[in-house]
Each structure stands twice: as C-alpha cells, then as structure tokens.
Design a protein around this motif. Structure first.
Motif, PDB file in Angstrom:
ATOM      1  N   ASP A   5      34.343  33.578  15.146  1.00  0.00           N
ATOM      2  CA  ASP A   5      33.777  32.829  16.964  1.00  0.00           C
ATOM      3  C   ASP A   5      32.247  32.490  16.003  1.00  0.00           C
ATOM      4  O   ASP A   5      31.322  31.735  16.394  1.00  0.00           O
ATOM      5  N   GLU A   6      31.893  32.259  14.612  1.00  0.00           N
ATOM      6  CA  GLU A   6      30.286  32.230  14.719  1.00  0.00           C
ATOM      7  C   GLU A   6      30.080  31.083  14.051  1.00  0.00           C
ATOM      8  O   GLU A   6      30.933  30.392  13.641  1.00  0.00           O
ATOM      9  N   PRO A   7      29.121  30.173  14.674  1.00  0.00           N
ATOM     10  CA  PRO A   7      28.850  28.291  14.416  1.00  0.00           C
ATOM     11  C   PRO A   7      28.753  28.134  13.338  1.00  0.00           C
ATOM     12  O   PRO A   7      27.667  28.990  12.747  1.00  0.00           O
ATOM     13  N   THR A   8      29.647  26.884  12.865  1.00  0.00           N
ATOM     14  CA  THR A   8      29.195  26.659  11.591  1.00  0.00           C
ATOM     15  C   THR A   8      27.469  26.362  11.384  1.00  0.00           C
ATOM     16  O   THR A   8      27.183  25.920  12.724  1.00  0.00           O
ATOM     17  N   SER A   9      27.578  25.364  10.320  1.00  0.00           N
ATOM     18  CA  SER A   9      26.152  24.640  10.402  1.00  0.00           C
ATOM     19  C   SER A   9      26.408  23.988  11.450  1.00  0.00           C
ATOM     20  O   SER A   9      24.405  23.072  11.469  1.00  0.00           O
ATOM     21  N   THR A  10      27.117  23.357  11.310  1.00  0.00           N
ATOM     22  CA  THR A  10      27.234  21.937  12.601  1.00  0.00           C
ATOM     23  C   THR A  10      27.077  22.753  13.978  1.00  0.00           C
ATOM     24  O   THR A  10      27.178  21.726  15.109  1.00  0.00           O
ATOM     25  N   GLY A  11      27.025  23.492  14.211  1.00  0.00           N
ATOM     26  CA  GLY A  11      27.234  24.412  15.363  1.00  0.00           C
ATOM     27  C   GLY A  11      28.432  24.277  16.524  1.00  0.00           C
ATOM     28  O   GLY A  11      28.119  24.893  17.343  1.00  0.00           O
ATOM     29  N   ARG A  12      28.921  24.067  15.789  1.00  0.00           N
ATOM     30  CA  ARG A  12      30.772  24.490  16.367  1.00  0.00           C
ATOM     31  C   ARG A  12      31.536  25.541  15.361  1.00  0.00           C
ATOM     32  O   ARG A  12      31.246  25.916  14.613  1.00  0.00           O
ATOM     33  N   LYS A  13      32.316  26.223  16.270  1.00  0.00           N
ATOM     34  CA  LYS A  13      32.876  27.340  16.039  1.00  0.00           C
ATOM     35  C   LYS A  13      34.379  27.026  15.451  1.00  0.00           C
ATOM     36  O   LYS A  13      34.938  25.962  15.220  1.00  0.00           O
ATOM     37  N   ARG A  14      33.865  27.474  14.322  1.00  0.00           N
ATOM     38  CA  ARG A  14      35.860  27.535  12.936  1.00  0.00           C
ATOM     39  C   ARG A  14      36.490  27.954  14.068  1.00  0.00           C
ATOM     40  O   ARG A  14      36.980  28.978  14.977  1.00  0.00           O
ATOM     41  N   ARG A  15      37.615  26.925  13.571  1.00  0.00           N
ATOM     42  CA  ARG A  15      39.177  27.692  14.233  1.00  0.00           C
ATOM     43  C   ARG A  15      40.031  28.440  12.881  1.00  0.00           C
ATOM     44  O   ARG A  15      39.394  28.780  12.141  1.00  0.00           O
ATOM     45  N   PRO A  16      39.905  29.681  13.664  1.00  0.00           N
ATOM     46  CA  PRO A  16      41.168  30.714  12.639  1.00  0.00           C
ATOM     47  C   PRO A  16      41.724  29.696  11.994  1.00  0.00           C
ATOM     48  O   PRO A  16      42.669  28.888  12.416  1.00  0.00           O
ATOM     49  N   ARG A  17      42.238  30.333  10.478  1.00  0.00           N
ATOM     50  CA  ARG A  17      43.210  29.384   9.907  1.00  0.00           C
ATOM     51  C   ARG A  17      44.475  30.224   9.842  1.00  0.00           C
ATOM     52  O   ARG A  17      45.330  30.720  10.708  1.00  0.00           O
ATOM     53  N   GLU A  18      45.343  28.842   9.981  1.00  0.00           N
ATOM     54  CA  GLU A  18      46.631  28.843   9.912  1.00  0.00           C
ATOM     55  C   GLU A  18      47.318  29.432   8.814  1.00  0.00           C
ATOM     56  O   GLU A  18      47.029  29.685   7.654  1.00  0.00           O
ATOM     57  N   GLN A  19      48.361  30.413   9.237  1.00  0.00           N
ATOM     58  CA  GLN A  19      49.162  31.596   9.053  1.00  0.00           C
ATOM     59  C   GLN A  19      50.102  30.609   7.875  1.00  0.00           C
ATOM     60  O   GLN A  19      51.118  29.764   8.712  1.00  0.00           O
ATOM     61  N   THR A  20      50.744  31.236   6.455  1.00  0.00           N
ATOM     62  CA  THR A  20      52.149  29.946   6.468  1.00  0.00           C
ATOM     63  C   THR A  20      53.166  31.116   7.199  1.00  0.00           C
ATOM     64  O   THR A  20      52.718  32.126   7.799  1.00  0.00           O
ATOM     65  N   PRO A  21      54.549  30.666   7.341  1.00  0.00           N
ATOM     66  CA  PRO A  21      55.538  30.975   7.381  1.00  0.00           C
ATOM     67  C   PRO A  21      55.348  32.326   7.152  1.00  0.00           C
ATOM     68  O   PRO A  21      56.246  33.314   7.651  1.00  0.00           O
ATOM     69  N   VAL A  22      55.222  32.876   5.601  1.00  0.00           N
ATOM     70  CA  VAL A  22      55.360  33.720   5.379  1.00  0.00           C
ATOM     71  C   VAL A  22      54.467  34.947   5.201  1.00  0.00           C
ATOM     72  O   VAL A  22      54.896  36.245   5.705  1.00  0.00           O
ATOM     73  N   GLN A  23      53.192  34.697   5.490  1.00  0.00           N
ATOM     74  CA  GLN A  23      52.510  35.563   6.372  1.00  0.00           C
ATOM     75  C   GLN A  23      52.800  36.159   7.893  1.00  0.00           C
ATOM     76  O   GLN A  23      52.592  36.912   7.899  1.00  0.00           O
ATOM     77  N   ARG A  24      53.392  34.998   8.224  1.00  0.00           N
ATOM     78  CA  ARG A  24      54.036  35.397   9.964  1.00  0.00           C
ATOM     79  C   ARG A  24      54.937  36.614  10.100  1.00  0.00           C
ATOM     80  O   ARG A  24      55.036  37.132   9.787  1.00  0.00           O
ATOM     81  N   ALA A  25      55.492  36.151   9.008  1.00  0.00           N
ATOM     82  CA  ALA A  25      56.577  36.661   8.882  1.00  0.00           C
ATOM     83  C   ALA A  25      56.622  38.505   8.154  1.00  0.00           C
ATOM     84  O   ALA A  25      57.003  39.262   8.645  1.00  0.00           O
ATOM     85  N   LEU A  26      55.689  37.759   6.878  1.00  0.00           N
ATOM     86  CA  LEU A  26      54.805  39.278   6.825  1.00  0.00           C
ATOM     87  C   LEU A  26      54.342  39.933   7.964  1.00  0.00           C
ATOM     88  O   LEU A  26      54.340  41.174   7.985  1.00  0.00           O
ATOM     89  N   GLY A  27      54.294  39.601   8.827  1.00  0.00           N
ATOM     90  CA  GLY A  27      53.319  39.888  10.057  1.00  0.00           C
ATOM     91  C   GLY A  27      53.708  41.262  10.684  1.00  0.00           C
ATOM     92  O   GLY A  27      53.399  41.876  11.529  1.00  0.00           O
ATOM     93  N   LEU A  28      55.218  40.446  11.160  1.00  0.00           N
ATOM     94  CA  LEU A  28      56.179  40.694  11.795  1.00  0.00           C
ATOM     95  C   LEU A  28      56.954  42.031  11.486  1.00  0.00           C
ATOM     96  O   LEU A  28      56.953  43.497  12.084  1.00  0.00           O
ATOM     97  N   LEU A  29      56.845  42.373   9.900  1.00  0.00           N
ATOM     98  CA  LEU A  29      57.576  43.189   9.103  1.00  0.00           C
ATOM     99  C   LEU A  29      56.881  44.520   8.913  1.00  0.00           C
ATOM    100  O   LEU A  29      57.203  45.494   8.699  1.00  0.00           O
TER     101      LEU A  29
END
Length: 164
Positions: A5-29
């Motif tokens: 949520d912190e603004p970057t140097s250009t004043g825009r909010k950063r988007r959360p990093r997209e998780q890889t399929p393995v990370q998403r599967a591990l999150g479920l497990l």
C-alpha cells in the motif's frame, strides 16, 4: 500501511506480486491436506491453466508436500472421529480420485473400531441406555445408515447391552 500500500517514488501504489502456481498450491496445502485431484481442481478454479496446475501439484508431490496416502489416512481418521461410518468414508475417498488400492490401504490404516464408533454415536443421541423402544431403534438405525455404517454395525449398535 503494508508494503504493497505504500506509494512508490512516482506516487502510485504497488500491486501485490502475483504468486506462482506452486506458491498458490502450497498456500492451500499449509491450511490442510488435499488430494492431487482436489488441489489441481482448486488451482484451475483460481485461474491457473490446467497444465501449469498439474505441473505445480506434481512438483509439490515430488517434494513431499502433497501426498495422497497421507491425505487419505487423515480423512479416514477425521471422518471416523466425527461419527461417519466406513461406507461413507470409502465413498468420499473415491470422489478424491484415489484408486481402490489406495482407498483400501487408507481404510486398513484406521486403528479404531467402527462398531464402537456406531455405539458412541447412538449413546450421544439417545443417552447411555441407548434406544429403548422400537421407534427409537428405527431412528438410531436411520441415523447410522445415513452416516454410512453397515448393517451389522447398525444391528449391534441399536440392540446392545450397555454393560457389554
């Protein structure tokens, strides 16, 4: 404010990093055990392509994070402890894409007593003395049948002597 949520140097909010399929599967497990079939289905439902989902699940299986045997044994214990019988449990295992050998092995791994589980369920519903008339015996038998107990377990649980 979180990092995303912190603004970057250009004043825009950063988007959360997209998780890889393995990370998403591990999150479920990490929340609970899943079968290969269930985990793949959940990943594709979350917008991951089928091939990528299957590859992610295969990678986690290889690493030991996902194991159908462990999943099946855990499911048998959980369902038995919550009052379900072997017929219900076997059918539920079948919906998870397990073959008959894996289902049989998981059912054999259960160290409890299905008949005692049926008796416990009847005791919880009808008191320590159990069902005392024909109408209550029928209700108890219907309950056990709905919960997936076999005929022999139902007969023994509904016509038992509490001193046995």
């Amino acid at each position: 404010m979180s990092d995303s949520d912190e603004p970057t140097s250009t004043g825009r909010k950063r988007r959360p990093r997209e998780q890889t399929p393995v990370q998403r599967a591990l999150g479920l497990l990490v929340r609970r055990e899943h079968s290969r079939k269930e985990l793949t289905r959940k990943l594709t439902a979350r917008g991951i392509e089928d091939e990528a989902a299957q590859a992610a699940v295969a990678k986690l299986t290889e690493a030991g994070w996902q194991d159908d045997t462990r999943f099946a044994e855990n499911l048998v214990r959980m369902r038995a402890n919550t009052g379900y019988g072997p017929i219900h449990v076997r059918a539920e295992l079948g919906t998870h894409g397990l073959d008959s050998a894996a289902i049989a092995a998981a059912m054999d791994s259960y160290e409890g007593d299905w008949q005692e589980n049926a008796r416990d369920l009847v005791r919880r519903r009808f008191g320590e003395a159990g069902p005392h008339d024909l109408a209550q015996r029928r209700k108890a038998a219907d309950l056990l049948a709905r919960r997936g107990f076999d005929g022999d377990s139902i007969r023994r649980a509904t016509r038992y002597d509490p001193d046995d």
